[in-house]
Design a protein around this motif. Structure first.
Motif, PDB file in Angstrom:
ATOM      1  N   ASN A  18      31.311 -25.793 -48.992  1.00 32.47           N
ATOM      2  CA  ASN A  18      31.281 -24.889 -47.836  1.00 32.47           C
ATOM      3  C   ASN A  18      32.673 -24.573 -47.307  1.00 32.47           C
ATOM      4  O   ASN A  18      32.961 -23.425 -46.960  1.00 32.47           O
ATOM      5  N   PHE A  21      34.329 -22.267 -49.898  1.00 36.63           N
ATOM      6  CA  PHE A  21      33.751 -20.926 -49.852  1.00 36.63           C
ATOM      7  C   PHE A  21      34.226 -20.171 -48.623  1.00 36.63           C
ATOM      8  O   PHE A  21      34.499 -18.976 -48.678  1.00 36.63           O
ATOM      9  N   ASN A  25      37.066 -17.473 -49.876  1.00 37.22           N
ATOM     10  CA  ASN A  25      36.413 -16.191 -49.615  1.00 37.22           C
ATOM     11  C   ASN A  25      36.689 -15.129 -50.689  1.00 37.22           C
ATOM     12  O   ASN A  25      37.174 -14.053 -50.392  1.00 37.22           O
ATOM     13  N   ALA A  30      33.606 -18.331 -55.425  1.00 33.00           N
ATOM     14  CA  ALA A  30      32.167 -18.602 -55.375  1.00 33.00           C
ATOM     15  C   ALA A  30      31.677 -19.194 -56.689  1.00 33.00           C
ATOM     16  O   ALA A  30      30.914 -20.161 -56.701  1.00 33.00           O
ATOM     17  N   LEU A  33      33.177 -22.797 -57.348  1.00 35.65           N
ATOM     18  CA  LEU A  33      32.657 -23.861 -56.489  1.00 35.65           C
ATOM     19  C   LEU A  33      31.227 -24.279 -56.816  1.00 35.65           C
ATOM     20  O   LEU A  33      30.722 -25.239 -56.238  1.00 35.65           O
ATOM     21  N   PHE A  98      30.890 -20.619 -42.857  1.00 36.61           N
ATOM     22  CA  PHE A  98      30.957 -21.566 -43.981  1.00 36.61           C
ATOM     23  C   PHE A  98      31.900 -22.725 -43.668  1.00 36.61           C
ATOM     24  O   PHE A  98      31.649 -23.850 -44.073  1.00 36.61           O
TER      25      PHE A  98
END
Length: 105
Positions: A18, A21, A25, A30, A33, A98
């Motif tokens: 989290n 992410f 960004n 994405a 991870l 996030f």
């Protein structure tokens, strides 16, 4: 790995996923991870196993009902809370929600 160490790895993995992410960004982040998310999901059977070993056979149904409630209630409440947080923070940092989720993990 023992159940307890798997649970710790799962919590750390959830935080990394989290926070990563939220801070990175990007679409590449994405995909990069996703392995951390997998470790988080793999911890679920570990904590169920740990709980079942702590209680007698006659209490197994009660403990698994409580575990199910602990898993279900946040799934119902979290979207309400985090959608509100997202709506309030989108102007200054769209991925703030996030980062906040990473802090809770």
């Amino acid at each position: 790995l023992s159940d307890l160490s798997m649970i710790k790895w799962g919590a750390a993995s959830a935080a990394i996923f989290n926070l990563g992410f939220g801070l990175l960004n990007s679409p590449i982040a994405a995909f990069a991870l996703v392995p951390f998310l997998s470790v988080q999901v793999a911890a679920i059977p570990a904590y169920r196993s740990l709980y079942s070993s702590l209680f007698d056979e006659k209490d197994q149904g009660t403990i698994f009902a409580a575990i199910n409630a602990m898993e279900s209630i946040p799934s119902l409440v979290a979207p309400l809370i985090f959608n509100l947080v997202y709506a309030q923070t989108i102007d200054f940092y769209a991925a703030f929600v996030f980062v906040l989720l990473g802090g809770f993990a």
